[in-house]
Design a protein around this motif. Structure first.
Motif, PDB file in Angstrom:
ATOM      1  N   PRO A  73      36.491  27.163  41.134  1.00 32.13           N
ATOM      2  CA  PRO A  73      35.925  28.487  41.437  1.00 32.13           C
ATOM      3  C   PRO A  73      36.301  29.564  40.430  1.00 32.13           C
ATOM      4  CG  PRO A  73      36.720  27.459  43.445  1.00 32.13           C
ATOM      5  CD  PRO A  73      37.162  26.571  42.311  1.00 32.13           C
ATOM      6  N   GLU A  74      37.519  29.502  39.872  1.00 30.87           N
ATOM      7  CA  GLU A  74      37.954  30.538  38.933  1.00 30.87           C
ATOM      8  C   GLU A  74      37.338  30.378  37.550  1.00 30.87           C
ATOM      9  OE1 GLU A  74      41.214  27.337  38.788  1.00 30.87           O
ATOM     10  OE2 GLU A  74      39.836  28.213  40.262  1.00 30.87           O
ATOM     11  N   LYS A  75      36.669  29.237  37.292  1.00 33.61           N
ATOM     12  CA  LYS A  75      36.059  29.017  35.986  1.00 33.61           C
ATOM     13  C   LYS A  75      34.598  29.465  35.942  1.00 33.61           C
ATOM     14  CE  LYS A  75      39.803  27.168  34.364  1.00 33.61           C
ATOM     15  NZ  LYS A  75      40.659  27.952  33.432  1.00 33.61           N
ATOM     16  N   ILE A  76      34.005  29.750  37.093  1.00 38.18           N
ATOM     17  CA  ILE A  76      32.628  30.241  37.127  1.00 38.18           C
ATOM     18  C   ILE A  76      32.624  31.711  36.726  1.00 38.18           C
ATOM     19  CG2 ILE A  76      30.623  30.676  38.595  1.00 38.18           C
ATOM     20  CD1 ILE A  76      31.486  28.338  40.335  1.00 38.18           C
ATOM     21  N   THR A  77      31.731  32.071  35.833  1.00 39.57           N
ATOM     22  CA  THR A  77      31.629  33.473  35.407  1.00 39.57           C
ATOM     23  C   THR A  77      30.404  34.129  36.038  1.00 39.57           C
ATOM     24  OG1 THR A  77      30.404  32.845  33.413  1.00 39.57           O
ATOM     25  CG2 THR A  77      32.795  33.015  33.228  1.00 39.57           C
TER      26      THR A  77
END
Length: 353
Positions: free
Chosen positions: A278-282
């Motif tokens: 989730p933290e890698k989606i921009t």
């Protein structure tokens, strides 16, 4: 206080209760002097595997070697292990000192030597000023330290922990994690720690052994398990929020959803499960549209759930301060460097260019 450390070799270790298999032919080596965490959901066989190592349960099949000795037929007292349980199991009528030294007394260790080793174990776990108290006069964290001191006073080569922090509140758990890490560095014993808490596993372990239904899903460093999960189970079990997994098809250098939505550039050809943290989606820029359906502000970040055009949902972790609300339309982008692909039939990681 430091001790020699033995590696633990599991060779096709199997355990069944009646016709119900619990541990399914596990083969692995837990490194001497390493801190190994056995992690998995409730009912996966974590505590059973620990009990097999300790000798509290008998094998159905296979072999266990601690150091150079095969131990599967030895009683617990002869295996060179000490164990700390979830239930501290302290004797309420005994002082802290007597609780710590009881196993030495039973073993016939001389009084002066026993007192020396009790004092040293108490020093290691910072209980020096509490040796004359009884368990009822101690806090939960202090009782846990007594249970640990009782284990290490025997100077074991192998130290086993069965969910020892689950009875403590969040603040005490954090403090005890730091203390256990320091303890491991101090005494040097091979340590095996069972938990269902991934934070404990990822912060304490040199290696994490992830169990699912009695089988090893992955046995690797915390960094490798987080950044290169071997299976979809590991991908979905590790992380908060866990990794997103989307059914896609690769064709012509692009990964698409069933409705044709282009998700990312990638050379894979054919069906796959696309994983991304989730933290890698921009958010923003070129990509694909999604609608916010839920949000949570978690202090360090905001977690949102967004619905894609075909109905699948993804979780996105965003910095605090990004103002998004349910029904907002956003654009998401999946950076190619952070994509993971898995076989939809087996759940195994696909190695692609």
């Amino acid at each position: 206080m430091s001790v020699a450390a033995d590696s633990i070799h599991l060779d096709a270790v199997t355990k069944s209760f009646g016709d119900t298999p619990v541990i399914d032919a596990i083969t692995a080596t837990l490194g001497g002097g390493e801190f190994t965490v056995i992690l998995g959901p409730s009912g996966c066989g974590k505590s059973t595997l620990l009990n097999l190592i300790a000798g509290l349960e008998g094998l159905s099949d296979g072999r266990i070697r601690i150091g150079t000795r095969e131990v599967q037929d030895l009683p617990p007292k002869d295996r060179g292990c000490a164990m700390v349980f979830q239930n501290y199991a302290l004797y309420p009528h005994m002082t802290v000192a007597d609780n710590i030294g009881y196993a030495l007394k039973v073993a016939g260790v001389a009084k002066l030597e026993r007192a020396r080793r009790v004092a040293e174990a108490a020093r290691v776990v910072e209980l020096e000023g509490l040796l004359d108290r009884r368990p009822s006069e101690l806090s939960g964290g202090q009782r846990q330290r007594v249970a640990i001191a009782r284990a290490i006073v025997r100077e074991p080569r192998v130290l086993l922990f069965d969910e020892p922090l689950s009875n403590l509140d969040a603040k005490l758990r954090h403090g005890m994690r730091m203390e256990l890490s320091q303890l491991h560095r101090t005494i040097g014993a091979t340590t095996v720690f069972v938990t269902h808490d991934q934070v404990e596993a990822m912060t304490l372990a040199d290696k994490v052994l992830i169990l699912n239904k009695g089988r090893i899903e992955q046995f690797d460093t915390p960094d490798a398990i987080y950044h290169r999960p071997a299976t979809t189970f590991v991908a979905g079990f590790i992380g908060a929020p866990p990794m997103n997994l989307l059914a896609v098809t690769g064709r012509g250098g692009k990964l698409r959803l069933d409705d044709g939505t282009e998700m990312a550039l990638h050379p894979h050809d054919g069906p796959a499960l696309l994983g991304i943290r989730p933290e890698k989606i921009t958010i923003g820029g070129e990509g694909f549209a999604a609608q916010v359906v839920y949000r949570e502000d978690l202090g360090s970040h905001t977690a949102i759930v967004a619905r894609l055009p075909g109905g699948q949902e993804v979780q996105v972790a965003t910095p605090i301060g990004m103002h998004l609300a349910p029904a907002d339309t956003i654009t998401l982008d999946l950076p190619q460097d952070h994509l993971h692909l898995f076989d939809p039939a087996t759940g195994l990681r696909l190695e692609t260019p």
